[in-house]
Design a protein around this motif. Sequence first.
Motif, PDB file in Angstrom:
ATOM      1  N   THR A 126       0.840  -1.193   0.000  1.00  0.00           N
ATOM      2  CA  THR A 126       0.000   0.000   0.000  1.00  0.00           C
ATOM      3  C   THR A 126       0.874   1.241   0.000  1.00  0.00           C
ATOM      4  O   THR A 126       1.821   1.348   0.781  1.00  0.00           O
ATOM      5  CB  THR A 126      -0.918   0.004   1.240  1.00  0.00           C
ATOM      6  OG1 THR A 126      -1.733  -1.166   1.197  1.00  0.00           O
ATOM      7  CG2 THR A 126      -1.793   1.245   1.267  1.00  0.00           C
ATOM      8  N   TRP A 176       0.670   5.216   0.524  1.00  0.00           N
ATOM      9  CA  TRP A 176      -0.148   6.307   1.051  1.00  0.00           C
ATOM     10  C   TRP A 176       0.366   7.650   0.552  1.00  0.00           C
ATOM     11  O   TRP A 176       1.573   7.872   0.466  1.00  0.00           O
ATOM     12  CB  TRP A 176      -0.107   6.300   2.577  1.00  0.00           C
ATOM     13  CG  TRP A 176      -0.873   5.171   3.174  1.00  0.00           C
ATOM     14  CD1 TRP A 176      -0.380   3.951   3.539  1.00  0.00           C
ATOM     15  CD2 TRP A 176      -2.264   5.144   3.459  1.00  0.00           C
ATOM     16  NE1 TRP A 176      -1.393   3.170   4.035  1.00  0.00           N
ATOM     17  CE2 TRP A 176      -2.558   3.875   4.006  1.00  0.00           C
ATOM     18  CE3 TRP A 176      -3.307   6.071   3.303  1.00  0.00           C
ATOM     19  CZ2 TRP A 176      -3.832   3.519   4.397  1.00  0.00           C
ATOM     20  CZ3 TRP A 176      -4.573   5.713   3.697  1.00  0.00           C
ATOM     21  CH2 TRP A 176      -4.833   4.452   4.238  1.00  0.00           C
ATOM     22  N   HIS A 210      -3.263  -0.182  -5.316  1.00  0.00           N
ATOM     23  CA  HIS A 210      -2.607  -0.148  -4.014  1.00  0.00           C
ATOM     24  C   HIS A 210      -2.286   1.272  -3.526  1.00  0.00           C
ATOM     25  O   HIS A 210      -1.604   1.444  -2.521  1.00  0.00           O
ATOM     26  CB  HIS A 210      -1.367  -1.044  -3.997  1.00  0.00           C
ATOM     27  CG  HIS A 210      -0.343  -0.737  -5.044  1.00  0.00           C
ATOM     28  ND1 HIS A 210      -0.562  -0.904  -6.384  1.00  0.00           N
ATOM     29  CD2 HIS A 210       0.927  -0.285  -4.937  1.00  0.00           C
ATOM     30  CE1 HIS A 210       0.521  -0.569  -7.059  1.00  0.00           C
ATOM     31  NE2 HIS A 210       1.431  -0.184  -6.201  1.00  0.00           N
ATOM     32  N   GLN A 213      -3.502   4.581  -1.655  1.00  0.00           N
ATOM     33  CA  GLN A 213      -4.504   5.065  -0.715  1.00  0.00           C
ATOM     34  C   GLN A 213      -4.269   6.554  -0.499  1.00  0.00           C
ATOM     35  O   GLN A 213      -3.120   6.988  -0.379  1.00  0.00           O
ATOM     36  CB  GLN A 213      -4.406   4.325   0.630  1.00  0.00           C
ATOM     37  CG  GLN A 213      -4.704   2.849   0.533  1.00  0.00           C
ATOM     38  CD  GLN A 213      -6.170   2.615   0.195  1.00  0.00           C
ATOM     39  OE1 GLN A 213      -7.069   3.266   0.724  1.00  0.00           O
ATOM     40  NE2 GLN A 213      -6.417   1.674  -0.703  1.00  0.00           N
ATOM     41  N   ILE A 214      -5.359   7.313  -0.433  1.00  0.00           N
ATOM     42  CA  ILE A 214      -5.249   8.763  -0.297  1.00  0.00           C
ATOM     43  C   ILE A 214      -5.898   9.202   1.008  1.00  0.00           C
ATOM     44  O   ILE A 214      -7.057   8.873   1.273  1.00  0.00           O
ATOM     45  CB  ILE A 214      -5.936   9.467  -1.486  1.00  0.00           C
ATOM     46  CG1 ILE A 214      -5.300   8.996  -2.791  1.00  0.00           C
ATOM     47  CG2 ILE A 214      -5.837  10.987  -1.341  1.00  0.00           C
ATOM     48  CD1 ILE A 214      -6.086   9.364  -4.024  1.00  0.00           C
ATOM     49  N   SER A 215      -5.129   9.934   1.811  1.00  0.00           N
ATOM     50  CA  SER A 215      -5.628  10.476   3.064  1.00  0.00           C
ATOM     51  C   SER A 215      -4.703  11.601   3.506  1.00  0.00           C
ATOM     52  O   SER A 215      -3.487  11.511   3.331  1.00  0.00           O
ATOM     53  CB  SER A 215      -5.671   9.402   4.151  1.00  0.00           C
ATOM     54  OG  SER A 215      -5.964   9.969   5.412  1.00  0.00           O
ATOM     55  N   PHE A 275      -2.449  10.149   6.596  1.00  0.00           N
ATOM     56  CA  PHE A 275      -1.847   8.834   6.354  1.00  0.00           C
ATOM     57  C   PHE A 275      -0.782   8.460   7.371  1.00  0.00           C
ATOM     58  O   PHE A 275      -0.616   7.292   7.684  1.00  0.00           O
ATOM     59  CB  PHE A 275      -1.311   8.704   4.927  1.00  0.00           C
ATOM     60  CG  PHE A 275      -0.241   9.690   4.546  1.00  0.00           C
ATOM     61  CD1 PHE A 275       1.080   9.483   4.880  1.00  0.00           C
ATOM     62  CD2 PHE A 275      -0.570  10.821   3.811  1.00  0.00           C
ATOM     63  CE1 PHE A 275       2.058  10.380   4.507  1.00  0.00           C
ATOM     64  CE2 PHE A 275       0.400  11.723   3.423  1.00  0.00           C
ATOM     65  CZ  PHE A 275       1.723  11.507   3.778  1.00  0.00           C
ATOM     66  N   ASP A 296       3.609  -0.593   4.992  1.00  0.00           N
ATOM     67  CA  ASP A 296       3.150   0.418   4.040  1.00  0.00           C
ATOM     68  C   ASP A 296       4.270   1.381   3.647  1.00  0.00           C
ATOM     69  O   ASP A 296       5.299   1.483   4.303  1.00  0.00           O
ATOM     70  CB  ASP A 296       1.981   1.209   4.616  1.00  0.00           C
ATOM     71  CG  ASP A 296       0.711   0.386   4.753  1.00  0.00           C
ATOM     72  OD1 ASP A 296       0.674  -0.742   4.221  1.00  0.00           O
ATOM     73  OD2 ASP A 296      -0.231   0.877   5.397  1.00  0.00           O
ATOM     74  N   CYS A 317       4.854   5.511   2.193  1.00  0.00           N
ATOM     75  CA  CYS A 317       4.198   6.803   2.014  1.00  0.00           C
ATOM     76  C   CYS A 317       5.106   7.738   1.238  1.00  0.00           C
ATOM     77  O   CYS A 317       6.327   7.588   1.226  1.00  0.00           O
ATOM     78  CB  CYS A 317       3.763   7.419   3.333  1.00  0.00           C
ATOM     79  SG  CYS A 317       5.016   8.329   4.204  1.00  0.00           S
TER      80      CYS A 317
END
Length: 134
Positions: free
Chosen positions: A37, A39, A53, A55-57, A60, A68, A70
Motif C-alpha cells: 500500500t 499512502w 494499491h 490510498q489517499i488520506s 496517512f 506500508d 508513504c
Amino acid sequence: MKLILFLDSHNGMLFNQRRLSRDQLMYDRIIEQNTETIWMNHYTAEVFPAAPHIQISEQFLDIMQCKDICIIEDFQVTEEVLSKFNQLTLYKWNRSYPSDLTFECSMNQWKLVSSYDFEGSSHEKITEEYYEKI
C-alpha cells in the motif's frame, strides 16, 4: 515503513509552493516497484497514475501499517516523522531550484544500500537512492 521523497541537489522539496517535477516515468517506476500500500495526500495523488494499491488520506501518517509506504511531497519532514520509518527512498533531480521547503533531517542513522540513475520524462538523469535505518 518506507518513506519516499523527491529532492533537488540541495534537498529542496518544493519551490514557489509547487512540486519539483511531474516526471511520469518516475511515478510509473514507483508504482511498478512497490506492491505494498502506498499512502499519499490529495496533493501528491493529483499526479500519480491510478493503481489499486494507492490510498489517499491527509492523515496517512496516523493510519499507515508497518509494511506500508508513504510519499511526502508538500510538508516538512521532521526528525520525529522520519523516526517512524525504517526504509527511505530518495529521488534526486540533480538540479537546484529556489526551494521554500527542504528536507533537513540528519542522515546519520541511515545507510545507503543502493543508488541507481535512470532517465525520466522531464529530466535526463534522476537518481534513486535506497536507504535503510542503521
